[in-house]
Design a protein around this motif. Structure first.
Motif, PDB file in Angstrom:
ATOM      1  N   GLY A  33      -1.161   7.874  -0.428  1.00 59.00           N
ATOM      2  CA  GLY A  33      -1.072   7.139   0.834  1.00 59.00           C
ATOM      3  C   GLY A  33      -1.841   7.772   1.956  1.00 59.00           C
ATOM      4  O   GLY A  33      -1.961   7.176   3.031  1.00 59.00           O
ATOM      5  N   GLY A  34      -2.357   9.007   1.717  1.00 57.48           N
ATOM      6  CA  GLY A  34      -3.131   9.665   2.747  1.00 57.48           C
ATOM      7  C   GLY A  34      -2.429  10.919   3.247  1.00 57.48           C
ATOM      8  O   GLY A  34      -1.383  11.339   2.732  1.00 57.48           O
ATOM      9  N   PRO A  35      -2.961  11.579   4.274  1.00 59.60           N
ATOM     10  CA  PRO A  35      -2.336  12.797   4.812  1.00 59.60           C
ATOM     11  C   PRO A  35      -1.106  12.471   5.658  1.00 59.60           C
ATOM     12  O   PRO A  35      -1.017  11.407   6.266  1.00 59.60           O
ATOM     13  N   SER A  36      -0.169  13.398   5.668  1.00 61.88           N
ATOM     14  CA  SER A  36       1.036  13.228   6.471  1.00 61.88           C
ATOM     15  C   SER A  36       0.808  13.752   7.877  1.00 61.88           C
ATOM     16  O   SER A  36      -0.277  14.233   8.223  1.00 61.88           O
ATOM     17  N   LEU A  68       9.126  12.083   0.254  1.00 57.64           N
ATOM     18  CA  LEU A  68       7.892  12.058  -0.507  1.00 57.64           C
ATOM     19  C   LEU A  68       7.390  10.652  -0.762  1.00 57.64           C
ATOM     20  O   LEU A  68       6.202  10.446  -1.006  1.00 57.64           O
ATOM     21  N   GLY A  69       8.287   9.646  -0.759  1.00 53.85           N
ATOM     22  CA  GLY A  69       7.880   8.276  -1.032  1.00 53.85           C
ATOM     23  C   GLY A  69       7.708   8.028  -2.526  1.00 53.85           C
ATOM     24  O   GLY A  69       7.941   8.898  -3.373  1.00 53.85           O
ATOM     25  N   ASP A  70       7.267   6.801  -2.868  1.00 49.60           N
ATOM     26  CA  ASP A  70       7.101   6.425  -4.272  1.00 49.60           C
ATOM     27  C   ASP A  70       5.843   7.029  -4.891  1.00 49.60           C
ATOM     28  O   ASP A  70       5.728   7.120  -6.117  1.00 49.60           O
ATOM     29  N   SER A  71       4.888   7.435  -4.091  1.00 45.60           N
ATOM     30  CA  SER A  71       3.620   7.937  -4.627  1.00 45.60           C
ATOM     31  C   SER A  71       3.673   9.418  -4.948  1.00 45.60           C
ATOM     32  O   SER A  71       2.707   9.961  -5.501  1.00 45.60           O
ATOM     33  N   GLY A  72       4.738  10.099  -4.602  1.00 41.19           N
ATOM     34  CA  GLY A  72       4.842  11.513  -4.906  1.00 41.19           C
ATOM     35  C   GLY A  72       4.020  12.361  -3.957  1.00 41.19           C
ATOM     36  O   GLY A  72       3.729  11.984  -2.815  1.00 41.19           O
ATOM     37  N   LEU A  73       3.618  13.543  -4.440  1.00 38.06           N
ATOM     38  CA  LEU A  73       2.903  14.508  -3.615  1.00 38.06           C
ATOM     39  C   LEU A  73       1.767  15.099  -4.446  1.00 38.06           C
ATOM     40  O   LEU A  73       1.971  15.561  -5.569  1.00 38.06           O
ATOM     41  N   PRO A 108       0.838  -1.210   0.000  1.00 39.03           N
ATOM     42  CA  PRO A 108       0.000   0.000   0.000  1.00 39.03           C
ATOM     43  C   PRO A 108       0.867   1.251   0.000  1.00 39.03           C
ATOM     44  O   PRO A 108       1.972   1.267   0.548  1.00 39.03           O
ATOM     45  N   PRO A 109       0.449   2.336  -0.659  1.00 41.91           N
ATOM     46  CA  PRO A 109       1.256   3.572  -0.684  1.00 41.91           C
ATOM     47  C   PRO A 109       1.394   4.163   0.713  1.00 41.91           C
ATOM     48  O   PRO A 109       0.516   4.034   1.555  1.00 41.91           O
ATOM     49  N   GLU A 110       2.538   4.834   0.920  1.00 44.46           N
ATOM     50  CA  GLU A 110       2.829   5.435   2.217  1.00 44.46           C
ATOM     51  C   GLU A 110       2.678   6.942   2.123  1.00 44.46           C
ATOM     52  O   GLU A 110       3.013   7.555   1.103  1.00 44.46           O
TER      53      GLU A 110
END
Length: 518
Positions: free
Chosen positions: A187-190, A133-138, A103-105
């Motif tokens: 992945g949702g909010p930080s 930022l992770g693999d899913s970007g921003l 799942p995206p982070e």
């Protein structure tokens, strides 16, 4: 009529297999989640294996036995009397399902959230992108605010913003707001980035500003024991709050005095010590706005002596020394060294080198037969160290047998033949008016000078006066007449040779006009 073939008897195993085909298998119980479910056998009857044909009558092959249902015991198979042995068909394993992607982070929290501007109806924020930022970007940012004392957070932007700056408009004057920023991706909010202090919504008369004097923008250097009194003005409306710190820590008020007014702040130290050196930061703050200025204070002292010194070598009238830098530089750079020597007979110290920059030196012009000690002082901006490093070894200048041989000088021959440096010039004279002929000559030994008229030597004639002084030769002709004209020659003669120079003298008669005679 042909004989009927004998009926083929079915074995008990074959009968059990046919019954298993007609009756569907019971569903197997679910396996626990930790273990993989076992592969179920297909309910269809396995195809019968063909037996080898006999010469008399073909024997019917016995079909393969069906797999027993899960949870039931497999019936004992009885070997058929008439059928050949049958090999079991291989069971194909079903393909494994693909591994689902992780799942995206969400991203990390935004950085450096600060207030850029505020007035009576709006506030302007700025921040920096998250570090991770992770693999899913921003996808963007969400800005939220909450009134002081309330628990409900209000979203300031209806849609995600990709910018790192946002203005929250239409606010109520006098409210105190807590503000936070959240980064959003698939992945949702930080984690939110929250302002350290609430922001009051009001108009600022003047932002806080520290006006650091020019002489404090560089390193401020003072000697140990000096009094320090620094006045730093600032501005801001309403009156800002002033705070001081040293090297990131609160100031020790026992050592450093701070006096604040509405327009300036004074840092005061009665007797400075080396421990007072450091970076002092002054901060003026109004609500969430602040300004900081730093000044570097350096308290310097006399340096310590060089760490060690040794006598490296002695030869002739020279001694070579080496030393190391002092352990205590006086909190400033070493600018040089002072080297001194002392004769053991007298014990008096004399300076050999001053403001010397190297860590080795050669002391020359020592006296033969004497022994010397050496010492070195350190120097910095404050002055010369109080103590010195002294050599343990003694430099002894031994006597050696020396035979003086005076140098041989070749005598220079200064002999030179006469040579005229200034020749005679042709002249014109008037009858009755004295005239003089001049020339210059050099030679070694001093040449003998003779004057000639029309190649005849002029003797001691009183009409002519001959003078020779320091190489300048002159011939004075007293009241010449028309017969005194001709070619005059000056001849210089010595043992090296002879030189001559000549000129022509013309004596003119004064012509009287006939009208004047009458």
């Amino acid at each position: 009529m042909p004989a009927k073939p004998a009926p083929i008897k079915k074995s008990p195993a074959k009968k059990a297999a046919e019954k298993a085909v007609e009756k569907p298998a019971e569903p197997a119980p679910e396996a626990p989640p930790a273990e993989a479910p076992p592969a179920e056998a297909p309910p269809a009857e396995a195809p019968p294996a063909e037996a080898a044909p006999a010469e008399a009558a073909p024997a019917e092959a016995a079909p393969a036995e069906a797999a027993p249902a899960e949870g039931q015991a497999a019936p004992a198979a009885e070997p058929a009397a008439d059928a050949a042995p049958v090999e079991a068909a291989p069971v194909e394993e079903p393909p494994k399902p693909p591994t689902p992607p992780p799942p995206p982070e969400p991203t990390s929290a935004p950085l450096n959230l600060t207030v850029e501007d505020v007035n009576d109806t709006s506030v302007t924020l700025k921040w920096k992108a998250p570090e991770t930022l992770g693999d899913s970007g921003l996808d963007g940012y969400t800005v939220e605010y909450c009134k002081e004392g309330a628990s409900e957070w209000v979203v300031a932007n209806a849609e995600l913003t990709e910018a790192t700056r946002l203005v929250i408009p239409d606010l109520t004057t006098g409210d105190v707001l807590n503000i936070r920023v959240v980064a959003v991706n698939p992945g949702g909010p930080s984690e939110p980035a929250v302002l350290a202090e609430p922001v009051p919504i009001r108009e600022l008369g003047e932002r806080p500003k520290v006006r650091l004097p020019r002489f404090l923008r560089t390193r401020y250097i003072r000697k140990v024991g000096a009094q320090i009194n620094l006045l730093i003005p600032f501005g801001g409306k309403p009156n800002p709050v002033v705070t001081w710190c040293k090297d990131g820590q609160p100031i020790d008020t026992k050592r450093v005095g701070i006096r604040n007014s509405d327009r300036d702040s004074i840092l005061f130290i009665r007797t400075s010590e080396r421990e007072d050196s450091g970076v002092y930061e002054m901060t003026v703050k109004i609500d969430s706005f602040s300004d900081t200025a730093s000044l570097t204070l350096q308290i310097v002292d006399l340096p310590g002596p060089p760490d060690s010194i040794k006598l490296v070598d002695t030869w002739g009238f020279n001694a070579a020394l080496e030393w190391t830098v002092p352990k205590d530089s006086g909190n400033t750079e070493i600018t040089g060294y002072c080297i001194q020597k002392a004769d053991k007979k007298t014990g008096d110290w004399f300076t050999v080198l001053e403001h010397y920059h190297r860590l080795n030196a050669t002391v020359s012009d020592l006296i033969m037969g004497n022994s010397y000690n050496f010492r070195v002082f350190s120097e910095n901006k404050v002055g010369v160290s109080e103590d010195a490093a002294i050599t343990k070894e003694v430099a002894t200048i031994t006597k050696t047998g020396i035979v003086y041989q005076p140098p041989e000088y070749k005598e220079h021959d200064f002999s030179e033949a006469p040579k005229f440096t200034a020749p005679l010039s042709d002249r014109a004279a008037t009858v009755g008016y004295s005239t003089k002929l001049l020339c210059a000559v050099r030679g070694c030994p001093r040449p003998k000078i003779e004057w000639l008229k029309n190649m005849m030597v002029i003797g001691d004639d009183p009409k002519f006066r001959q003078i020779s002084n320091l190489g300048v030769c002159s011939l004075e002709i007293r009241k010449p007449c028309s017969f005194d004209g001709g070619v005059y020659t000056c001849r210089a003669k010595n043992a090296q040779g002879t030189a001559t120079v000549s000129c022509k003298l013309e004596v003119k008669q004064v012509t009287v006009v006939e009208a004047e005679k009458k």
